[in-house]
Design an enzyme around this catalytic site. Structure first.
Site, short mmCIF file in Angstrom:
data_model
loop_
_atom_site.label_atom_id
_atom_site.label_comp_id
_atom_site.label_asym_id
_atom_site.label_seq_id
_atom_site.Cartn_x
_atom_site.Cartn_y
_atom_site.Cartn_z
N SER A 1 57.67 -4.44 67.33
CA SER A 1 56.37 -5.10 67.42
C SER A 1 56.47 -6.62 67.60
CB SER A 1 55.52 -4.77 66.18
OG SER A 1 55.19 -3.40 66.17
N LYS B 1 50.63 3.07 55.97
CA LYS B 1 49.38 3.27 56.71
C LYS B 1 48.24 3.77 55.82
CE LYS B 1 51.38 3.83 61.31
NZ LYS B 1 51.43 4.65 62.55
N ASN C 1 51.87 23.76 62.78
CA ASN C 1 52.53 22.99 61.74
C ASN C 1 53.36 23.92 60.87
OD1 ASN C 1 52.76 20.30 60.40
ND2 ASN C 1 51.96 21.43 58.65
N HIS D 1 51.11 26.10 57.64
CA HIS D 1 49.97 26.49 58.46
C HIS D 1 48.65 26.04 57.84
CE1 HIS D 1 47.79 28.67 61.48
NE2 HIS D 1 47.18 29.43 60.58
N GLN E 1 49.64 1.07 71.96
CA GLN E 1 48.87 0.88 70.72
C GLN E 1 48.93 -0.58 70.29
OE1 GLN E 1 49.99 0.14 67.42
NE2 GLN E 1 52.14 -0.06 68.04
#
Length: 273
Positions: free
Chosen positions: A16, A64, A149, A152, A244
């Site tokens: 970044s 995050k 996934n 599930h 992004q």
């Protein structure tokens, strides 16, 4: 000069800082942008001190969700993602939380001339990376978005949360035997050189495109697997990282930088871990 940073732990590997310095040079914006190693458990304290003088930051793992809780206000896409990768200090001192991952993915796919409308898309994983990209993908009007996934129930929960947005469904890995148009690997398996438990039958040779959100100098293990089974194209996530970042830069500065030259520079000059 206005100050920005990327918060993470670890953070030394982050691309970044170089991306945003290149954006600043390109657009004539006078900013500084640095990596900030945040001790685990001290996100709020570090962020409060940072925003006394700075205007914004990007957030990488594992913060995050901390950033999501820290923000005073959230954009709709951040609310849906349940995670924040961009914080901005507004003029009244309010801290706005946003998530630019989904728009970064869609822009990168479009840059690679990948069709999304009326396509069958398979999304591997039901964690934060998946949650952040569902709405932008559904906005492109695919025929179907299928989530699978390892656990599930987690995929089912995600489908229930987002089914009002468009044609989204879930399927267990072991039941995936039909080819799709696009497979997006949103798991972190490539970081440990592992493969999701996915059938080769999901690839239609010379037609299916495979995208890995992870990236490395060599082909990721997922892209290697896709290539071995005849995928029409394999793409890693470095372009998503740049796109992004461009959206974050736009949120902060009101200017959307061009990304093609920045991505080319990273491919040519930066060691990709």
């Amino acid at each position: 000069m206005d100050h920005y940073a990327v918060f993470g732990n670890p953070v030394g590997h982050s691309k970044s800082p170089i991306i945003h310095r290149l954006f600043a040079q390109q657009t004539g914006q006078k900013i500084s942008y640095d990596p900030k190693l945040v001790p685990i458990g001290q996100f709020t304290e570090v962020a409060n001190n940072f925003f006394e003088k700075a205007l914004g930051c990007n957030i990488t793992v594992p913060f995050k969700e901390d950033a999501f809780q820290f923000a005073n206000e959230l954009t709709p896409r951040a609310q849906l993602a349940g995670a924040v990768n961009t914080l901005k200090k507004l003029q009244d001192g309010t801290i706005l939380g946003d998530n630019t991952d989904g728009i970064g993915l869609v822009r990168d796919l479009k840059n690679a001339k990948v069709l999304l409308k009326n396509q069958r898309i398979l999304l591997l994983g039901a964690g934060g990376a998946s949650r952040g990209v569902i709405e932008p993908l559904l906005n492109e009007q695919p025929q179907q978005l299928i989530i699978t996934n390892r656990t599930h129930e987690k995929a089912q929960t995600l489908v229930e949360l987002t089914k009002h947005l468009g044609p989204i469904t879930t399927e267990r890995y072991e039941n995936l035997n039909d080819p799709v148009d696009l497979i997006i690997n949103a798991t972190s398996a490539s970081l440990s050189s592992e493969l999701p438990n996915i059938s080769k039958h999901t690839i239609k040779p010379q037609q299916t495109i495979c995208y890995d959100m992870m990236y490395s100098r060599e082909l990721t293990v997922f892209c290697q697997w896709a290539k071995q089974h005849g995928a029409a194209k394999t793409i890693d996530g470095l372009g998503m990282l740049v796109e992004q970042a461009a959206e974050s830069f736009y949120l902060w500065r009101g200017i959307l930088p061009k990304t093609e030259a920045v991505l080319r520079f990273l491919r040519q000059h930066i060691t990709i871990n």
